[in-house]
Design an enzyme around this catalytic site. Structure first.
Site, PDB file in Angstrom:
ATOM      1  N   SER A   1       0.843  -1.189   0.000  1.00  0.00           N
ATOM      2  CA  SER A   1       0.000   0.000   0.000  1.00  0.00           C
ATOM      3  C   SER A   1       0.875   1.235   0.000  1.00  0.00           C
ATOM      4  O   SER A   1       1.997   1.226   0.523  1.00  0.00           O
ATOM      5  CB  SER A   1      -0.906   0.016   1.246  1.00  0.00           C
TER       6      SER A   1
ATOM      7  N   TYR B   1      -2.443  -0.286  10.618  1.00  0.00           N
ATOM      8  CA  TYR B   1      -2.451  -0.648   9.191  1.00  0.00           C
ATOM      9  C   TYR B   1      -1.167  -0.174   8.512  1.00  0.00           C
ATOM     10  O   TYR B   1      -0.510  -0.945   7.786  1.00  0.00           O
ATOM     11  CB  TYR B   1      -3.675  -0.020   8.528  1.00  0.00           C
TER      12      TYR B   1
END
Length: 699
Positions: A576, A589
């Site tokens: 990501s 995250y």
């Protein structure tokens, strides 16, 4: 697939359905019915024909036209465009061009001159066999029960015992123009015969109507089935059992250990795909006392050994002692011995104009107590090769019960395998796609990015194992992809990336289904959003467990499999933008995604010496089709950025430098590049697919 002889064939002809069909449509109907049962003929094997009166496109006059299965077709699945059409008067005129058996191959070059109505479907080598039988409808089938008789040492006498004068017999002759003339001569001398058995090959039958021809074919095969049942009743097959089978789980475990090793050894010229078969017919043969005698004799029917090579490799596994470690150690020597034997066969039999030696590796591997493994350039071919060898097993079972089995003489087998006409067919094959023969395991395979990546890989010829924790979503994704690419090339496995045993089992599944794996796309994920003071230990650990530990576990198993194969490999992490650029209220995250990226760098260092490449794709804000945006994460991120659900995608697009939305297909394209040979000299790299974010620029 139906494999045993015993059950009778059913006459499936529906007169009402056929009543309003044209003659070509009846021929197609008959062909599809015959090809629907592998006991009648194998995939791509056999052919059918009808002689039909048609209007000549130039003169308008009625002319007789031969409709016959074209080159490379399959009677079970073909459509009307699978038939060649040729003028019968021109085919008759070809007899004046024939210079004798030494020159029969040149007759193939004349067949295009006989084409009716500019039909582009190429005529097959079997066209003269149908043309010169003086009946309107002709079937040529490779029924197991018939070939069992045809491959017996006294096949002529057995044919006469069973059929009398109703079915004739012709000695072995390679398919071609001369055999067509033999069939014509037989029919003229035996006008009441309904067909003929070709030694070591198959069955020809005929009739005056499509229905009569079909009924005759079914009847003759059924009589052979019944006769074999009577002759073999109570007799142990193949001399009885020498070994006992492992249980189903044990068989698959051994196959999972063997197949990647074999795959690595046989994939020198191109990546090969495997197939495993442990049906009863296979186990009966591999466990038998006569395996060591029959397997080296090879197959008889040309269609069988063109798919399987003339003989298999019998792996030195003993199910009683479970000597798997010794077998794995000895496999290289066994494979090399097979190659040397095949090369010697080529040298003994080659002619001055023979094509060059082809791949000398075995196609079929027989493992006592376990089953049969086949390898080929793609999954469908590997599976079909196995089906052909099951046909060969059925033939050997019948032949050894009623007589002595005989394979084709070595020189005859070579002359078909290295036939110049067969070589020309191989040279016409399309160029393989860029991922042909590759096998990919995609975690998070039911989500938007995972499914799009699988789709992209499948479009380039790969096989894909979709792994996901969501069984319902997996089923829907499987239905979609298998419906568009075929059931052969897609498999699913329910897997939790945090379950160590489950991850290992998923790779064993891939090994049994496809022979191994070449590509890992580690994509499984979750997302969470919370200020740090509201981030619970449970939430923190969940992110780390799935996004860090999970990526470690699937990569570790991939490395084990890649090293066992010795063919290198490619690992693609779907990380990501957040692994490089921090975001507010997402510490768990972002930290887990950063861990992924650094793990990839570490693995790139470890894998390089084995040709294992590890790279990263960094997406940003892929909302469409993404499962992580279906729950609280969407609500939380919308709240963080002060917008609503509908406005979040617009916000992300406007935030990017390029002002463009990022879609699953965009990530899939990057994952394809990193898995393909286009990036063969890249490892340890990161590709950002985020429409531009300066904070995520790699440094």
């Amino acid at each position: 697939m139906l494999t045993r002889v015993g059950k009778r064939l059913e006459n499936l002809w529906d007169a009402g359905k056929a009543a309003n069909m044209s003659e070509p449509e009846k021929l197609l109907y008959r062909s599809n019915l015959l090809g629907s049962d592998k006991r009648i003929t194998n995939y791509g094997g056999g052919n059918t024909s009808a002689k039909v009166m048609e209007a000549d496109p130039l003169t308008g006059e009625q002319v007789e036209v031969l409709w016959v299965k074209g080159s490379g077709g399959d009677v079970g699945s073909m459509k009307l465009d699978g038939f060649s059409t040729l003028y019968m008067d021109k085919l008759e005129a070809l007899k004046g061009k024939y210079r004798g058996v030494e020159f029969e191959d040149e007759m193939v070059g004349y067949l295009p001159h006989c084409t009716f109505n500019l039909n582009p479907r190429a005529a097959s080598i079997d066209t003269p066999l149908h043309a010169y039988v003086p009946r309107k409808h002709v079937d040529h089938m490779h029924a197991d029960a018939i070939i069992a008789i045809a491959a017996s040492t006294n096949s002529k006498e057995l044919t006469a015992e069973l059929f009398g004068d109703e079915i004739g017999w012709l000695p072995w002759k390679r398919p071609g123009y001369e055999l067509g003339l033999w069939l014509e001569d037989f029919c003229k001398k035996n006008p009441d015969a309904k067909g003929v058995v070709l030694e070591s090959h198959g069955l020809f039958t005929w009739g005056d109507t499509a229905e009569d021809c079909y009924a005759c074919t079914i009847d003759i095969i059924n009589r052979a089935i019944a006769w074999l049942d009577e002759k073999t009743d109570g007799k142990p097959a193949f001399g009885g059992a020498k070994h006992e089978s492992l249980d189903a789980d044990g068989r698959r475990a051994v196959a999972a250990a063997l197949m990647p090793r074999i795959r690595g050894m046989v994939s020198g010229n191109q990546h090969m795909v495997g197939h495993f078969d442990d049906q009863d017919a296979v186990l009966e043969f591999v466990n038998s006392k006569d395996l060591g005698t029959l397997a080296p004799m090879g197959t008889s029917c040309p269609d069988h050994f063109l798919r399987t090579k003339i003989r298999p490799l019998v792996v030195d596994f003993d199910p009683a002692t479970h000597n798997l470690d010794a077998v794995l150690d000895g496999l290289p020597a066994q494979v090399e011995a097979y190659r040397a034997d095949y090369a010697a066969y080529y040298e003994r039999c080659k002619h001055d104009d023979s094509p060059a030696l082809r791949d000398p590796n075995a196609v079929v591997y027989l493992v006592p107590g376990v089953g049969m493994i086949t390898f080929a350039k793609d999954k469908a071919t590997a599976r079909i090769s196995g089906e052909f060898y099951v046909n060969a097993i059925n033939v050997m079972r019948g032949a050894t019960a009623i007589s002595d089995y005989q394979g084709l003489p070595e020189q005859e087998a070579f002359d078909i395998e290295y036939w110049l006409l067969e070589e020309a067919k191989l040279q016409r094959m399309p160029k393989p796609k860029s991922l042909a023969g590759r096998v990919a395991l995609v975690t998070g395979g039911a989500g938007g990015i995972g499914a799009a990546t699988a789709d992209r890989y499948l479009s380039e010829g790969a096989c894909v194992v979709l792994a996901d924790i969501d069984q319902t979503a997996l089923g829907a994704t499987l239905d979609n992809l298998a419906g568009r690419y075929s059931k052969d090339v897609v498999r699913t496995v329910t897997m939790d990336v945090t379950d160590e045993a489950g991850v290992a089992a998923a790779y064993a599944f891939a090994a049994v289904e496809y022979g191994g794996s070449d590509i890992l796309v580690s994509n499984a994920g979750i997302a969470s959003s919370a200020p740090v003071e509201e981030t619970t230990l449970e939430l923190w650990n969940k992110n780390m467990s799935i996004l860090s530990t999970g990526y470690f576990l699937v990569s570790r198993e991939a490395f084990k499999l890649f090293r066992a194969q010795g063919m290198g490999g490619s690992v693609v992490f779907v990380a990501s933008k957040n692994g490089l650029a921090a975001s507010p209220n997402a510490s768990a995250y972002c930290t887990a995604k950063a861990s992924e990226i650094h793990l990839a760098r570490c693995l790139a260092l470890e894998g390089a010496e084995a040709g294992i490449r590890v790279n990263v794709v960094n997406p940003d804000a892929v909302l469409r089709g993404s499962k992580i945006w279906e729950g609280d994460w969407l609500e939380q991120r919308a709240s963080t950025y002060g917008t609503d659900k509908e406005g979040l995608e617009e916000m992300y697009r406007n935030r990017s430098m390029l002002k463009r939305s990022v879609l699953p297909e965009d990530i899939a394209e990057a994952a394809y590049f990193l898995a393909s040979d286009k990036s063969a000299k890249s490892t340890g790299n990161i590709i950002n697919v985020d429409a531009g974010n300066v904070q995520a620029f790699t440094r």
